[in-house]
Design a protein around this motif. Structure first.
Motif, mmCIF file in Angstrom:
data_model
loop_
_atom_site.group_PDB
_atom_site.id
_atom_site.type_symbol
_atom_site.label_atom_id
_atom_site.label_comp_id
_atom_site.label_asym_id
_atom_site.label_seq_id
_atom_site.Cartn_x
_atom_site.Cartn_y
_atom_site.Cartn_z
ATOM 1 N N LEU A 27 0.809 -1.218 0.000
ATOM 2 C CA LEU A 27 0.000 0.000 0.000
ATOM 3 C C LEU A 27 0.845 1.273 0.000
ATOM 4 N N LEU A 28 2.146 1.139 0.237
ATOM 5 C CA LEU A 28 3.027 2.301 0.106
ATOM 6 C C LEU A 28 3.016 2.815 -1.327
ATOM 7 N N GLU A 29 2.782 1.912 -2.281
ATOM 8 C CA GLU A 29 2.757 2.277 -3.700
ATOM 9 C C GLU A 29 1.464 2.981 -4.091
ATOM 10 N N GLY A 30 0.439 2.892 -3.242
ATOM 11 C CA GLY A 30 -0.837 3.527 -3.527
ATOM 12 C C GLY A 30 -1.987 2.596 -3.207
ATOM 13 N N PRO A 31 -3.214 3.104 -3.293
ATOM 14 C CA PRO A 31 -4.400 2.307 -2.964
ATOM 15 C C PRO A 31 -4.492 1.041 -3.817
ATOM 16 N N LYS A 32 -5.022 -0.011 -3.197
ATOM 17 C CA LYS A 32 -5.179 -1.282 -3.906
ATOM 18 C C LYS A 32 -6.472 -1.954 -3.478
ATOM 19 N N GLY A 33 -7.015 -2.729 -4.410
ATOM 20 C CA GLY A 33 -8.193 -3.522 -4.118
ATOM 21 C C GLY A 33 -7.810 -4.831 -3.452
ATOM 22 N N VAL A 34 -8.800 -5.547 -2.978
ATOM 23 C CA VAL A 34 -8.578 -6.800 -2.271
ATOM 24 C C VAL A 34 -7.870 -7.819 -3.166
ATOM 25 N N GLY A 35 -8.246 -7.902 -4.422
ATOM 26 C CA GLY A 35 -7.613 -8.843 -5.343
ATOM 27 C C GLY A 35 -6.139 -8.539 -5.533
ATOM 28 N N GLU A 36 -5.818 -7.266 -5.656
ATOM 29 C CA GLU A 36 -4.410 -6.863 -5.804
ATOM 30 C C GLU A 36 -3.614 -7.193 -4.544
ATOM 31 N N LEU A 37 -4.224 -6.984 -3.387
ATOM 32 C CA LEU A 37 -3.546 -7.274 -2.128
ATOM 33 C C LEU A 37 -3.362 -8.773 -1.930
ATOM 34 N N ALA A 38 -4.335 -9.551 -2.363
ATOM 35 C CA ALA A 38 -4.223 -11.005 -2.248
ATOM 36 C C ALA A 38 -3.037 -11.515 -3.058
ATOM 37 N N ALA A 39 -2.757 -10.875 -4.178
ATOM 38 C CA ALA A 39 -1.643 -11.295 -5.030
ATOM 39 C C ALA A 39 -0.287 -10.986 -4.389
ATOM 40 N N VAL A 40 -0.263 -10.063 -3.457
ATOM 41 C CA VAL A 40 0.983 -9.658 -2.804
ATOM 42 C C VAL A 40 1.407 -10.667 -1.733
ATOM 43 N N VAL A 41 0.425 -11.342 -1.151
ATOM 44 C CA VAL A 41 0.694 -12.283 -0.068
ATOM 45 C C VAL A 41 0.445 -13.702 -0.587
ATOM 46 N N PRO A 42 1.507 -14.404 -0.951
ATOM 47 C CA PRO A 42 1.347 -15.726 -1.543
ATOM 48 C C PRO A 42 0.660 -16.716 -0.608
ATOM 49 N N GLY A 43 -0.313 -17.417 -1.154
ATOM 50 C CA GLY A 43 -0.966 -18.493 -0.418
ATOM 51 C C GLY A 43 -1.940 -18.075 0.662
ATOM 52 N N ILE A 44 -2.253 -16.796 0.777
ATOM 53 C CA ILE A 44 -3.176 -16.367 1.826
ATOM 54 C C ILE A 44 -4.618 -16.656 1.401
ATOM 55 N N THR A 45 -5.414 -17.083 2.339
ATOM 56 C CA THR A 45 -6.835 -17.317 2.050
ATOM 57 C C THR A 45 -7.575 -15.991 2.162
ATOM 58 N N ARG A 46 -8.720 -15.904 1.525
ATOM 59 C CA ARG A 46 -9.517 -14.663 1.605
ATOM 60 C C ARG A 46 -9.917 -14.345 3.044
ATOM 61 N N PRO A 47 -10.346 -15.364 3.836
ATOM 62 C CA PRO A 47 -10.684 -15.039 5.233
ATOM 63 C C PRO A 47 -9.480 -14.501 6.020
#
Length: 95
Positions: A27-47
């Protein structure tokens, strides 16, 4: 002074989690949606992603903006940018 120390300890406790740290760094790079954030954290579940975002938002570090079904997250606390700049400079030197 004691209250200030407690606030700093709370912040560091939140950032001590690798997944939350990755989210904040993204998020230092700017606002992001949930899908974009999920891609940043490998293997994380949505919950799990939702729990981390909730913890960061609850601490006042993030803000969210809902547009229809989509939620965009951004940094809410400008001090967070400064803290991460120090960590990056001290622990992630340029090659």
């Amino acid at each position: 002074m004691e209250e200030h120390a407690r606030q700093v300890a709370d912040l560091l406790r939140l950032l001590a989690n690798e997944n939350r740290l990755l989210l904040v760094c993204a998020l230092l790079e700017g606002p992001k949606g949930v899908g974009e954030l999920a891609a940043v954290v490998p293997g994380i579940t949505r919950p799990a992603l939702s729990q981390h975002l909730h913890a960061l938002r609850g601490a006042g570090l993030l803000r969210d903006e809902k547009r229809g079904q989509f939620v965009t997250y951004s940094l809410a606390d400008p001090r967070l940018r400064e803290v991460l700049a120090v960590l990056k400079r001290e622990y992630c030197p340029d090659p």
